[in-house]
Motif scaffolding. Sequence first.
Motif, PDB file in Angstrom:
ATOM      1  N   GLU A 165     -12.610  23.580  -9.614  1.00 17.90           N
ATOM      2  CA  GLU A 165     -14.021  23.258  -9.819  1.00 17.90           C
ATOM      3  C   GLU A 165     -14.929  24.254  -9.107  1.00 17.90           C
ATOM      4  O   GLU A 165     -15.959  24.665  -9.646  1.00 17.90           O
ATOM      5  CB  GLU A 165     -14.306  21.845  -9.308  1.00 17.90           C
ATOM      6  CG  GLU A 165     -13.821  20.738 -10.227  1.00 17.90           C
ATOM      7  CD  GLU A 165     -14.374  19.394  -9.830  1.00 17.90           C
ATOM      8  OE1 GLU A 165     -14.310  19.076  -8.625  1.00 17.90           O
ATOM      9  OE2 GLU A 165     -14.877  18.676 -10.702  1.00 17.90           O
ATOM     10  N   GLU A 166     -14.539  24.649  -7.895  1.00 20.96           N
ATOM     11  CA  GLU A 166     -15.373  25.574  -7.128  1.00 20.96           C
ATOM     12  C   GLU A 166     -15.405  26.961  -7.758  1.00 20.96           C
ATOM     13  O   GLU A 166     -16.381  27.702  -7.585  1.00 20.96           O
ATOM     14  CB  GLU A 166     -14.869  25.657  -5.682  1.00 20.96           C
ATOM     15  CG  GLU A 166     -15.115  24.374  -4.890  1.00 20.96           C
ATOM     16  CD  GLU A 166     -14.588  24.465  -3.474  1.00 20.96           C
ATOM     17  OE1 GLU A 166     -13.880  25.447  -3.162  1.00 20.96           O
ATOM     18  OE2 GLU A 166     -14.883  23.558  -2.667  1.00 20.96           O
ATOM     19  N   ALA A 167     -14.354  27.329  -8.470  1.00 21.85           N
ATOM     20  CA  ALA A 167     -14.297  28.643  -9.110  1.00 21.85           C
ATOM     21  C   ALA A 167     -14.951  28.657 -10.487  1.00 21.85           C
ATOM     22  O   ALA A 167     -15.131  29.726 -11.081  1.00 21.85           O
ATOM     23  CB  ALA A 167     -12.842  29.105  -9.225  1.00 21.85           C
ATOM     24  N   ALA A 168     -15.324  27.492 -10.991  1.00 20.27           N
ATOM     25  CA  ALA A 168     -15.917  27.407 -12.329  1.00 20.27           C
ATOM     26  C   ALA A 168     -17.375  27.858 -12.305  1.00 20.27           C
ATOM     27  O   ALA A 168     -18.055  27.738 -11.276  1.00 20.27           O
ATOM     28  CB  ALA A 168     -15.831  25.972 -12.840  1.00 20.27           C
ATOM     29  N   PRO A 169     -17.880  28.390 -13.414  1.00 20.75           N
ATOM     30  CA  PRO A 169     -19.308  28.762 -13.484  1.00 20.75           C
ATOM     31  C   PRO A 169     -20.191  27.553 -13.211  1.00 20.75           C
ATOM     32  O   PRO A 169     -19.916  26.442 -13.664  1.00 20.75           O
ATOM     33  CB  PRO A 169     -19.479  29.267 -14.913  1.00 20.75           C
ATOM     34  CG  PRO A 169     -18.098  29.674 -15.343  1.00 20.75           C
ATOM     35  CD  PRO A 169     -17.164  28.723 -14.668  1.00 20.75           C
ATOM     36  N   ALA A 170     -21.266  27.765 -12.474  1.00 21.31           N
ATOM     37  CA  ALA A 170     -22.191  26.676 -12.176  1.00 21.31           C
ATOM     38  C   ALA A 170     -22.932  26.257 -13.446  1.00 21.31           C
ATOM     39  O   ALA A 170     -23.364  27.116 -14.220  1.00 21.31           O
ATOM     40  CB  ALA A 170     -23.183  27.126 -11.107  1.00 21.31           C
ATOM     41  N   PRO A 171     -23.093  24.962 -13.682  1.00 21.36           N
ATOM     42  CA  PRO A 171     -23.818  24.497 -14.873  1.00 21.36           C
ATOM     43  C   PRO A 171     -25.264  24.998 -14.875  1.00 21.36           C
ATOM     44  O   PRO A 171     -25.950  24.930 -13.852  1.00 21.36           O
ATOM     45  CB  PRO A 171     -23.754  22.976 -14.758  1.00 21.36           C
ATOM     46  CG  PRO A 171     -22.655  22.694 -13.794  1.00 21.36           C
ATOM     47  CD  PRO A 171     -22.600  23.845 -12.862  1.00 21.36           C
ATOM     48  N   VAL A 172     -25.711  25.473 -16.021  1.00 20.11           N
ATOM     49  CA  VAL A 172     -27.065  26.048 -16.134  1.00 20.11           C
ATOM     50  C   VAL A 172     -28.151  25.053 -15.709  1.00 20.11           C
ATOM     51  O   VAL A 172     -29.062  25.419 -14.948  1.00 20.11           O
ATOM     52  CB  VAL A 172     -27.312  26.559 -17.570  1.00 20.11           C
ATOM     53  CG1 VAL A 172     -28.768  26.999 -17.739  1.00 20.11           C
ATOM     54  CG2 VAL A 172     -26.365  27.708 -17.882  1.00 20.11           C
ATOM     55  N   THR A 197     -27.042  34.339   2.313  1.00 21.61           N
ATOM     56  CA  THR A 197     -25.873  33.539   1.939  1.00 21.61           C
ATOM     57  C   THR A 197     -25.148  34.165   0.758  1.00 21.61           C
ATOM     58  O   THR A 197     -23.916  34.298   0.763  1.00 21.61           O
ATOM     59  CB  THR A 197     -26.291  32.103   1.588  1.00 21.61           C
ATOM     60  OG1 THR A 197     -26.951  31.508   2.696  1.00 21.61           O
ATOM     61  CG2 THR A 197     -25.074  31.260   1.221  1.00 21.61           C
ATOM     62  N   VAL A 198     -25.907  34.567  -0.256  1.00 16.88           N
ATOM     63  CA  VAL A 198     -25.303  35.176  -1.438  1.00 16.88           C
ATOM     64  C   VAL A 198     -24.657  36.513  -1.074  1.00 16.88           C
ATOM     65  O   VAL A 198     -23.545  36.820  -1.520  1.00 16.88           O
ATOM     66  CB  VAL A 198     -26.349  35.372  -2.549  1.00 16.88           C
ATOM     67  CG1 VAL A 198     -25.742  36.142  -3.724  1.00 16.88           C
ATOM     68  CG2 VAL A 198     -26.876  34.016  -3.023  1.00 16.88           C
ATOM     69  N   ALA A 199     -25.326  37.301  -0.247  1.00 14.79           N
ATOM     70  CA  ALA A 199     -24.788  38.609   0.149  1.00 14.79           C
ATOM     71  C   ALA A 199     -23.475  38.461   0.911  1.00 14.79           C
ATOM     72  O   ALA A 199     -22.567  39.287   0.774  1.00 14.79           O
ATOM     73  CB  ALA A 199     -25.811  39.356   0.997  1.00 14.79           C
ATOM     74  N   ALA A 200     -23.364  37.396   1.702  1.00 18.15           N
ATOM     75  CA  ALA A 200     -22.141  37.179   2.480  1.00 18.15           C
ATOM     76  C   ALA A 200     -21.004  36.653   1.622  1.00 18.15           C
ATOM     77  O   ALA A 200     -19.834  36.985   1.852  1.00 18.15           O
ATOM     78  CB  ALA A 200     -22.432  36.199   3.617  1.00 18.15           C
ATOM     79  N   ARG A 219     -18.774  26.923  -6.187  1.00 20.14           N
ATOM     80  CA  ARG A 219     -18.609  26.980  -4.724  1.00 20.14           C
ATOM     81  C   ARG A 219     -19.863  27.513  -4.059  1.00 20.14           C
ATOM     82  O   ARG A 219     -20.346  26.947  -3.067  1.00 20.14           O
ATOM     83  CB  ARG A 219     -17.402  27.860  -4.393  1.00 20.14           C
ATOM     84  CG  ARG A 219     -17.146  28.029  -2.890  1.00 20.14           C
ATOM     85  CD  ARG A 219     -15.939  28.932  -2.665  1.00 20.14           C
ATOM     86  NE  ARG A 219     -16.121  30.223  -3.309  1.00 20.14           N
ATOM     87  CZ  ARG A 219     -16.843  31.221  -2.789  1.00 20.14           C
ATOM     88  NH1 ARG A 219     -17.459  31.060  -1.623  1.00 20.14           N
ATOM     89  NH2 ARG A 219     -16.950  32.372  -3.415  1.00 20.14           N
ATOM     90  N   LEU A 220     -20.422  28.604  -4.603  1.00 17.52           N
ATOM     91  CA  LEU A 220     -21.617  29.195  -4.009  1.00 17.52           C
ATOM     92  C   LEU A 220     -22.848  28.336  -4.289  1.00 17.52           C
ATOM     93  O   LEU A 220     -23.741  28.220  -3.430  1.00 17.52           O
ATOM     94  CB  LEU A 220     -21.811  30.612  -4.544  1.00 17.52           C
ATOM     95  CG  LEU A 220     -22.975  31.416  -3.957  1.00 17.52           C
ATOM     96  CD1 LEU A 220     -22.936  31.397  -2.431  1.00 17.52           C
ATOM     97  CD2 LEU A 220     -22.930  32.853  -4.475  1.00 17.52           C
ATOM     98  N   LEU A 221     -22.918  27.740  -5.465  1.00 19.06           N
ATOM     99  CA  LEU A 221     -24.048  26.856  -5.770  1.00 19.06           C
ATOM    100  C   LEU A 221     -24.121  25.713  -4.764  1.00 19.06           C
ATOM    101  O   LEU A 221     -25.210  25.354  -4.293  1.00 19.06           O
ATOM    102  CB  LEU A 221     -23.921  26.303  -7.188  1.00 19.06           C
ATOM    103  CG  LEU A 221     -24.990  25.284  -7.593  1.00 19.06           C
ATOM    104  CD1 LEU A 221     -26.373  25.915  -7.594  1.00 19.06           C
ATOM    105  CD2 LEU A 221     -24.677  24.673  -8.951  1.00 19.06           C
ATOM    106  N   LEU A 222     -22.982  25.131  -4.435  1.00 20.44           N
ATOM    107  CA  LEU A 222     -22.967  24.036  -3.463  1.00 20.44           C
ATOM    108  C   LEU A 222     -23.509  24.490  -2.114  1.00 20.44           C
ATOM    109  O   LEU A 222     -24.249  23.757  -1.443  1.00 20.44           O
ATOM    110  CB  LEU A 222     -21.539  23.502  -3.308  1.00 20.44           C
ATOM    111  CG  LEU A 222     -20.967  22.753  -4.518  1.00 20.44           C
ATOM    112  CD1 LEU A 222     -19.470  22.510  -4.332  1.00 20.44           C
ATOM    113  CD2 LEU A 222     -21.696  21.446  -4.740  1.00 20.44           C
ATOM    114  N   LYS A 223     -23.157  25.714  -1.717  1.00 18.65           N
ATOM    115  CA  LYS A 223     -23.654  26.238  -0.437  1.00 18.65           C
ATOM    116  C   LYS A 223     -25.165  26.467  -0.485  1.00 18.65           C
ATOM    117  O   LYS A 223     -25.877  26.171   0.476  1.00 18.65           O
ATOM    118  CB  LYS A 223     -22.929  27.535  -0.080  1.00 18.65           C
ATOM    119  CG  LYS A 223     -21.480  27.336   0.323  1.00 18.65           C
ATOM    120  CD  LYS A 223     -20.901  28.580   0.963  1.00 18.65           C
ATOM    121  CE  LYS A 223     -19.494  28.294   1.475  1.00 18.65           C
ATOM    122  NZ  LYS A 223     -18.916  29.447   2.207  1.00 18.65           N
TER     123      LYS A 223
END
Length: 230
Positions: A165-172, A197-200, A219-223
């Motif tokens: 789930e974390e590796a899946a594309p974030a829903p638009v 955050t995105v750069a890291a 995963r990144l969207l959640l962060k």
Amino acid sequence: VTVSVLYWPAVLDKARMPPPAPPSFADEVKQWKAHIKCALDHPPLPDGAVHANAEDSVAEALRPLYRLIYELYTARPESEAFREPLDATSYPGTFNYYQVITKPMSLRDVLDRLAAGRYASADAVMADVDLIWANCEKYNGAASAFTAQAKKCAEWLQKEYRAHEEAAPAPVPRVQRLIDRIQQLDSLELLAKIQDTVAAEEPSLIVDDEVDFGGLKMRLLLKLEDVVAR
């Protein structure tokens, strides 16, 4: 050397002990009655020895989960007791299984239902999978070796599915809600934290000093949602 007679039972050769008494006729009748009741109340078992891979029949959105459950069913040794519906007539100790467990479930049942299109969501699939582990603990007890194996299965599946789930594309729509919230807050400090955050985590999403929100993974969207919530 003398040995007290009180110690003889502890040192006798077990091979020389008398065999246990055979069951009485009344006990045998009771056992047969339990067997017959079990057979009459027994739910039907599925056709075929095992579930054959039927991924092409599964709804596309549920295929990743199907693959994980199928791997658990075929390849994980800790799943052996949960792969197929229990044939309670084969084991005298389980004649009462379907009296205790009124909503039986197995990995085979879940896979068959997935292939038949009987699930509308991943949550519905996982509810049935969780029922397998709950039934095991209910029948065998929390301290049972079977329950320990059930917990291993549950932990493995949850870990693997979370990683997927974390590796899946974030829903638009969810990404758009994040963007809208950032714009509402209108904070340069927040924008800087978002970019850091995105750069890291995923530097390739920084394009011309701006975040490419269209490339976010879950995963990144959640962060980022957590950064905004703070």
